[in-house]
Design an enzyme around this catalytic site. Structure first.
Site, PDB file in Angstrom:
ATOM      1  N   PHE A  68       0.837  -1.208   0.000  1.00  0.00           N
ATOM      2  CA  PHE A  68       0.000   0.000   0.000  1.00  0.00           C
ATOM      3  C   PHE A  68       0.869   1.254   0.000  1.00  0.00           C
ATOM      4  O   PHE A  68       0.569   2.240   0.644  1.00  0.00           O
ATOM      5  CB  PHE A  68      -0.958  -0.040   1.202  1.00  0.00           C
ATOM      6  N   GLY A  69       1.969   1.184  -0.767  1.00  0.00           N
ATOM      7  CA  GLY A  69       2.823   2.362  -0.939  1.00  0.00           C
ATOM      8  C   GLY A  69       2.294   3.200  -2.083  1.00  0.00           C
ATOM      9  O   GLY A  69       1.079   3.319  -2.290  1.00  0.00           O
TER      10      GLY A  69
ATOM     11  N   LEU B 255       2.195   2.864  -5.427  1.00  0.00           N
ATOM     12  CA  LEU B 255       1.314   2.245  -6.420  1.00  0.00           C
ATOM     13  C   LEU B 255       0.077   1.628  -5.790  1.00  0.00           C
ATOM     14  O   LEU B 255      -1.005   1.670  -6.369  1.00  0.00           O
ATOM     15  CB  LEU B 255       2.072   1.174  -7.213  1.00  0.00           C
TER      16      LEU B 255
ATOM     17  N   LYS C 273       9.270  -6.031 -12.723  1.00  0.00           N
ATOM     18  CA  LYS C 273      10.054  -5.410 -13.792  1.00  0.00           C
ATOM     19  C   LYS C 273      11.199  -6.260 -14.337  1.00  0.00           C
ATOM     20  O   LYS C 273      11.491  -6.205 -15.519  1.00  0.00           O
ATOM     21  CB  LYS C 273      10.592  -4.073 -13.287  1.00  0.00           C
TER      22      LYS C 273
ATOM     23  N   ALA D 295      10.172   1.743  -3.294  1.00  0.00           N
ATOM     24  CA  ALA D 295      10.605   0.484  -3.932  1.00  0.00           C
ATOM     25  C   ALA D 295      10.960   0.720  -5.394  1.00  0.00           C
ATOM     26  O   ALA D 295      11.978   0.217  -5.886  1.00  0.00           O
ATOM     27  CB  ALA D 295       9.503  -0.575  -3.816  1.00  0.00           C
ATOM     28  N   THR D 296      10.140   1.513  -6.071  1.00  0.00           N
ATOM     29  CA  THR D 296      10.395   1.792  -7.492  1.00  0.00           C
ATOM     30  C   THR D 296      11.768   2.439  -7.642  1.00  0.00           C
ATOM     31  O   THR D 296      12.569   2.031  -8.487  1.00  0.00           O
ATOM     32  CB  THR D 296       9.295   2.727  -8.048  1.00  0.00           C
TER      33      THR D 296
ATOM     34  N   GLU E  26      14.582  -0.027  -6.786  1.00  0.00           N
ATOM     35  CA  GLU E  26      14.769  -1.013  -7.858  1.00  0.00           C
ATOM     36  C   GLU E  26      15.448  -0.365  -9.060  1.00  0.00           C
ATOM     37  O   GLU E  26      16.268  -0.997  -9.731  1.00  0.00           O
ATOM     38  CB  GLU E  26      13.427  -1.642  -8.246  1.00  0.00           C
TER      39      GLU E  26
ATOM     40  N   HIS F  64      19.592  -0.870 -11.132  1.00  0.00           N
ATOM     41  CA  HIS F  64      19.962  -0.993 -12.555  1.00  0.00           C
ATOM     42  C   HIS F  64      21.157  -0.119 -12.919  1.00  0.00           C
ATOM     43  O   HIS F  64      21.655  -0.188 -14.040  1.00  0.00           O
ATOM     44  CB  HIS F  64      18.788  -0.560 -13.448  1.00  0.00           C
TER      45      HIS F  64
HETATM   46  P1  NAD Z   1       6.495   1.412  -2.193  1.00  0.00           P
HETATM   47  O1  NAD Z   1       7.852   1.280  -1.614  1.00  0.00           O
HETATM   48  O2  NAD Z   1       5.898   2.780  -2.315  1.00  0.00           O
HETATM   49  O3  NAD Z   1       5.452   0.532  -1.366  1.00  0.00           O
HETATM   50  C1  NAD Z   1       5.655  -0.813  -1.077  1.00  0.00           C
HETATM   51  C2  NAD Z   1       4.533  -1.302  -0.155  1.00  0.00           C
HETATM   52  O4  NAD Z   1       4.703  -2.705   0.060  1.00  0.00           O
HETATM   53  C3  NAD Z   1       4.516  -0.643   1.226  1.00  0.00           C
HETATM   54  O5  NAD Z   1       3.177  -0.348   1.564  1.00  0.00           O
HETATM   55  C4  NAD Z   1       5.043  -1.733   2.149  1.00  0.00           C
HETATM   56  O6  NAD Z   1       4.531  -1.621   3.458  1.00  0.00           O
HETATM   57  C5  NAD Z   1       4.500  -2.962   1.436  1.00  0.00           C
HETATM   58  N1  NAD Z   1       5.208  -4.193   1.819  1.00  0.00           N
HETATM   59  C6  NAD Z   1       6.556  -4.410   1.901  1.00  0.00           C
HETATM   60  N2  NAD Z   1       6.801  -5.657   2.337  1.00  0.00           N
HETATM   61  C7  NAD Z   1       5.574  -6.244   2.542  1.00  0.00           C
HETATM   62  C8  NAD Z   1       5.154  -7.517   3.013  1.00  0.00           C
HETATM   63  N3  NAD Z   1       6.040  -8.453   3.362  1.00  0.00           N
HETATM   64  N4  NAD Z   1       3.826  -7.763   3.104  1.00  0.00           N
HETATM   65  C9  NAD Z   1       2.916  -6.825   2.756  1.00  0.00           C
HETATM   66  N5  NAD Z   1       3.254  -5.607   2.298  1.00  0.00           N
HETATM   67  C10 NAD Z   1       4.577  -5.322   2.210  1.00  0.00           C
HETATM   68  O7  NAD Z   1       6.494   0.652  -3.621  1.00  0.00           O
HETATM   69  P2  NAD Z   1       6.106   1.242  -5.040  1.00  0.00           P
HETATM   70  O8  NAD Z   1       7.107   2.288  -5.422  1.00  0.00           O
HETATM   71  O9  NAD Z   1       4.642   1.555  -5.049  1.00  0.00           O
HETATM   72  O10 NAD Z   1       6.408  -0.006  -6.025  1.00  0.00           O
HETATM   73  C11 NAD Z   1       5.709  -1.240  -5.956  1.00  0.00           C
HETATM   74  C12 NAD Z   1       6.189  -2.153  -7.080  1.00  0.00           C
HETATM   75  O11 NAD Z   1       5.736  -1.689  -8.349  1.00  0.00           O
HETATM   76  C13 NAD Z   1       7.715  -2.255  -7.216  1.00  0.00           C
HETATM   77  O12 NAD Z   1       8.089  -3.614  -7.270  1.00  0.00           O
HETATM   78  C14 NAD Z   1       8.018  -1.585  -8.519  1.00  0.00           C
HETATM   79  O13 NAD Z   1       9.104  -2.136  -9.224  1.00  0.00           O
HETATM   80  C15 NAD Z   1       6.746  -1.845  -9.307  1.00  0.00           C
HETATM   81  N6  NAD Z   1       6.599  -0.899 -10.429  1.00  0.00           N
HETATM   82  C16 NAD Z   1       6.347  -1.380 -11.672  1.00  0.00           C
HETATM   83  C17 NAD Z   1       6.223  -0.533 -12.758  1.00  0.00           C
HETATM   84  C18 NAD Z   1       5.925  -1.067 -14.132  1.00  0.00           C
HETATM   85  O14 NAD Z   1       5.714  -0.267 -15.037  1.00  0.00           O
HETATM   86  N7  NAD Z   1       5.890  -2.357 -14.353  1.00  0.00           N
HETATM   87  C19 NAD Z   1       6.367   0.850 -12.574  1.00  0.00           C
HETATM   88  C20 NAD Z   1       6.591   1.323 -11.300  1.00  0.00           C
HETATM   89  C21 NAD Z   1       6.709   0.445 -10.226  1.00  0.00           C
END
Ligand code: NAD
Length: 339
Positions: free
Chosen positions: A23-24, A26, A132, A198-199, A202, A206
């Site tokens: 719930f971050g 995304l 990703k 996290a984004t 990650e 790279h």
């Molecule tokens: P973020 O860091 O903002 O949020 C991560 C969330 O996950 C937090 O709420 C955290 O409490 C929760 N979390 C962590 N460990 C956990 C667990 N064990 N159990 C339950 N919840 C847990 O992350 P974000 O920046 O929103 O990114 C999320 C994902 O989306 C990343 O893996 C990122 O690579 C991916 N992403 C993909 C694309 C794409 O185009 N494919 C683009 C952007 C981000």
């Protein structure tokens, strides 16, 4: 009538009950996207410290407010629960048709391990990720038979890139007899890196001289120090991005012909460049040409990830209802528009 009953009364088929794991940045955007849909209802959300679950649907604003004020949806009164195994707990108690995994993939097998938990539990339904890295998608593709046997329809690589842009490349390829090159270039603008930790971590993984493990181990202060040196901008080239394996598995082009790179500005919501995919090939008449698909600059990363994720969740749900389980990528299946 509660909100689920209202939604159900408006539709012939009941609203798809969705959950968001993570719930971050995304995850919260995903909740806001679902709030505007009639065909889906958000019943569950989880983060690292807790979860919230309500069969009649979660209040998005209150869920986001609880997370932002106290660091977890587990604080949402009266339905939140604090736990350090929120995913396992939700799997056990919640009735959910499909989950969007908006989780950090740190380490690189984190999401594949979550998928294993679902398989072990006997849960049946649809799982969607926006993962990703090529190597992470490969781990998931290797789980195809286990997912099939478990009755899970898993949609992988269903964000923006991989996701929307990979699907656009698969569509563009149809004009050609032979594909020569797929080049994805993304521009991301976010106001502050803390909204998408996290984004950003990650992406740092790279950069030359960094790995996923090194990026994961960095403290927030170390990330900030790195961003200070680059004026908040990360420039990424030749990334290990799963668009390549997805287009290869779909039989469109070998992975060596697919490149992904981009620029992420962590201090300005304006995109540093227009996100696009260029697909070059030869037509049956022997002409070499390039199709270009460019995203509107006003569309955010969150819009371009969460929209497709739920479009693929709806498509996955239709497959699941027809008894089709296993794993599919964004390059193989057309997302369904969610009303
Ligand atoms: P973020 O860091 O903002 O949020 C991560 C969330 O996950 C937090 O709420 C955290 O409490 C929760 N979390 C962590 N460990 C956990 C667990 N064990 N159990 C339950 N919840 C847990 O992350 P974000 O920046 O929103 O990114 C999320 C994902 O989306 C990343 O893996 C990122 O690579 C991916 N992403 C993909 C694309 C794409 O185009 N494919 C683009 C952007 C981000």
């Amino acid at each position: 009538m509660n909100s689920e009953q209202i939604k159900n009364s408006l539709n012939i088929s009941p609203a798809i009950r969705v959950g968001v794991l993570g719930f971050g940045g995304l995850g919260q955007a995903a909740a806001k996207v679902v709030a505007g849909k009639q065909e889906m209802i958000l019943v569950a959300a989880a983060d690292q410290k807790g979860y919230a679950y309500a069969t009649e649907g979660l209040n998005t604003e209150k869920s986001v407010a609880a997370y932002q004020a106290q660091g977890s949806v587990g604080y949402l009164e009266p339905i939140g629960t604090l736990t350090n195994q929120s995913i396992q707990d939700l799997i056990e108690i919640a009735e959910v048709d499909g989950y969007f995994l908006a989780l950090p993939n740190l380490p690189n097998d984190f999401i594949p391990n979550v998928a294993k938990e679902f398989i072990k539990s006997g849960w049946r339904g649809v799982l969607v990720d926006a993962i990703k890295r090529t190597t992470a998608v490969e781990q998931l593709l290797a789980m195809k038979e286990e997912l099939q046997a478990a009755g899970i329809t898993y949609m992988t690589g269903c964000g923006a890139t991989p996701g929307l842009l990979t699907a656009a490349a698969a569509l563009a390829a149809q004009s050609y007899a032979e594909i020569h090159q797929v080049e994805i270039t993304f521009g991301v603008g976010i106001a502050n890196w803390e909204a998408y930790r996290a984004t950003v971590r990650e992406d740092i993984g790279h950069m030359p001289g960094y790995t996923v493990e090194a990026a994961r181990a960095m403290t927030d202060a170390e990330v900030e120090a790195l961003l200070d040196k680059t004026n908040g901008v990360l420039t990424l080239t030749n990334m290990e991005h799963a668009d390549d394996v997805m287009l290869e598995v779909a039989g469109i082009v070998g992975r060596d012909r697919v490149t992904v790179g981009g620029v992420v500005d962590t201090r300005n919501p304006k995109k540093p460049l227009s996100t696009n995919v260029k697909v070059t090939g030869r037509t049956f008449e022997g002409k070499i040409s390039t199709h270009t698909f460019t995203l509107g600059d006003e569309t955010s990363m969150a819009a371009n990830v969460c929209g497709p994720a739920f479009g693929y969740l709806k498509a996955g749900r239709q497959l699941h209802q027809r008894g089709i389980y296993g794993i599919f990528t964004a390059a193989e299946i057309m997302p369904q528009f969610v009303k």
